[in-house]
Design an enzyme around this catalytic site. Sequence first.
Site, PDB file in Angstrom:
ATOM      1  N   ARG A   1       0.843  -1.197   0.000  1.00 41.61           N
ATOM      2  CA  ARG A   1       0.000   0.000   0.000  1.00 41.61           C
ATOM      3  C   ARG A   1       0.878   1.246   0.000  1.00 41.61           C
ATOM      4  NH1 ARG A   1      -4.367   0.170   4.473  1.00 41.61           N
ATOM      5  NH2 ARG A   1      -5.139   1.844   3.130  1.00 41.61           N
TER       6      ARG A   1
ATOM      7  N   CYS B   1      -1.078   6.423   8.994  1.00 42.16           N
ATOM      8  CA  CYS B   1      -1.416   5.116   8.399  1.00 42.16           C
ATOM      9  C   CYS B   1      -2.510   5.367   7.378  1.00 42.16           C
ATOM     10  CB  CYS B   1      -1.836   4.124   9.488  1.00 42.16           C
ATOM     11  SG  CYS B   1      -3.240   4.684  10.484  1.00 42.16           S
TER      12      CYS B   1
END
Length: 270
Positions: free
Chosen positions: A181, A227
């Site tokens: 990611r 995050c």
Amino acid sequence: MSNIINAQWVNDHLNEIVLIDCRFHLQDPLKGKEEYKKEHIPNAFYFDLNKDLSSDISTHGGRHPLPNMIEFVSNLQQCGINNTSTIVAYDDQQGAMASRFWFLLTYLGHKNTFIMKESFAEWKEKGFPTTDVLPKISKEKVSIEVDLQKDLLVTMEDVRNRLESINKGEIVLIDSREEVRYKGIQEPIDRIGGHIPGAVNKFWLDIKKGKESFQDLDPTKEVIVYCGSGVTACPNVLALREAGFHNVKLYAGSWSDWISYNDNPVSTDS
């Protein structure tokens, strides 16, 4: 002093602490509460990631905006929590949800909030007690004096204004998501893949609660952690503090907030 304590200590002090059950499943938001109702550590209260530890989603702010602090404090008061309470949070998500609760209490200025090292499943494996009896909500609100630690949070504007310093290595920006990611190879949740320019990747599940995980970083520099939505960054914030980093900040909106602004730059290479 460490903010991580073991299950044996928790069991030995059950009648002296306030326990918070933070179990939550992102793919099944109702499951954690149902698990709690069936079985939990005696006297533990339940805090739901979506309902108690976050506020409603809007155009900006990310997928898990911080909760309304007045409502959050009210929920704490209903658990009988005051400024001198010793609080221990736990979950079954390797500390992600419990760390979010810990961060919020730390942000409020509470000095005695801890995370149980073991998961609830490990608590049961050790033969420690569980119950389905729900604790009583306090009818009288106890007093909590809030001392917001505003230096623990940064906004999207703060991060954007620091990009030059981040790229120069003067400030450390940590992306806590998994590598695919971070690199933009896969993005199963957000509409855009990649990372904030200049960020280094420290996947939260790979982090050991020790200095070796961050030995390539300078502990004297400002460190900003993010995050996807501001939840799994919290275990990294905790781990950094455990490792002796003192100037650690959370970008609560994180990646999902960053990409909600079309003019924000995005990097997709490592």
